[in-house]
Structures are given as structure tokens and as C-alpha cells.
Design an enzyme around this catalytic site. Sequence first.
Site, short mmCIF file in Angstrom:
data_model
loop_
_atom_site.label_atom_id
_atom_site.label_comp_id
_atom_site.label_asym_id
_atom_site.label_seq_id
_atom_site.Cartn_x
_atom_site.Cartn_y
_atom_site.Cartn_z
N CYS A 1 -2.05 17.59 32.40
CA CYS A 1 -2.54 16.78 33.37
C CYS A 1 -1.18 16.82 34.51
O CYS A 1 -0.01 17.01 34.18
CB CYS A 1 -2.62 15.53 33.02
SG CYS A 1 -4.13 15.25 32.00
N GLU B 1 0.17 14.04 35.68
CA GLU B 1 1.31 12.99 35.29
C GLU B 1 2.19 13.79 34.28
O GLU B 1 3.63 13.32 34.59
CB GLU B 1 0.52 11.77 34.63
CG GLU B 1 -0.29 11.00 35.53
CD GLU B 1 -1.84 11.70 35.32
OE1 GLU B 1 -1.95 12.91 35.15
OE2 GLU B 1 -2.73 10.75 35.41
#
Length: 138
Positions: A55, A57
Site C-alpha cells: 500500500c 502508506e
Amino acid sequence: MEFDRTALIRAAFVAREYAYAPYSHFKVGAALLTRRGRVFTGCNIESATYTPTCCAERTALVKAVSEGERQFAAIAIVGSMEGHRNTLITSPCGVCRQMLFEFGGPQLIVIMAKSETDYEEMTLDQLLPLGFGPDNLQ
Ligand code: THU
């Protein structure tokens, strides 16, 4: 800590352009602000085998930690289908919440944005109540 939310969201939108998402076609960008004021960005990176997908993040987080940064103030996240505007906020998945908790702690500010001016803001402990972290292993 005071910081420019608009600039952080803008950095997440720039990072989103680099998303490698040929399978989901859902492009995500993140911008992580360190307590020292540095910004690390990340995008999602998918795999033909699906599972190893990283991801946005966590991409930003591993970039920062691998360059010596371990204390964070905030993260801005933007996501939407390829070629579409952000109509919904993108909130971090459970794995990313856990990894952010490891370093950001419960007070990390999470900004989930549709645009530079339209966003929701929560602390990480609102997104991950009673999170299990380094303190639990003392
Ligand atoms: N994704 C992120 O990068 N961050 C999130 O907060 C939600 C999901 C990615 C993973 C995958 O590449 C795509 O979005 C669809 O789930």
C-alpha cells in the site's frame, strides 16, 4: 506540531501519479510527515501474484524508516480509481494501521482527503483503538 495540511495532501496527490496498480486500477498516494519536518511519499505497488502488494502508506513508511526517520506527526492519503476524481476518502487498511502504530503511535494524525480542501482527519487511536505496539512487549 503545526503543519501545512494542504501541502501534505498535494504531495500525496503527486505520489499517486506513480502508483503501479495494473490489477485493481485503484491508485493511492500517501505523504508522511516526520516530527523533524521531512516528508516521505509513497504509492501503491501491486504484484501479478496479488498478495505482495504494498500500500501507499507502507511504501512511504518504509522509505522513511530506511532513511533513519522513526517519529511521525501526520500522514495524508488520497486514492481513487484510475482516471477518476476522489469521490470517497481512502482510509488505511488494517495492515497499514498496524505499521503506522508501530512508529507513529496513537496520536499520529491521519488525513484522508478527497481534495486539498475536502478531507477527514482522525488520530490513529481512533482508527486503531487499543492498538498493540512496542510498549506491549516491555
Ligand atoms: N491501497 C492502498 O495503497 N492504501 C489504502 O489505504 C487502501 C488500499 C491499495 C492496495 C491495492 O493496490 C489497491 O489499493 C486496491 O486495494
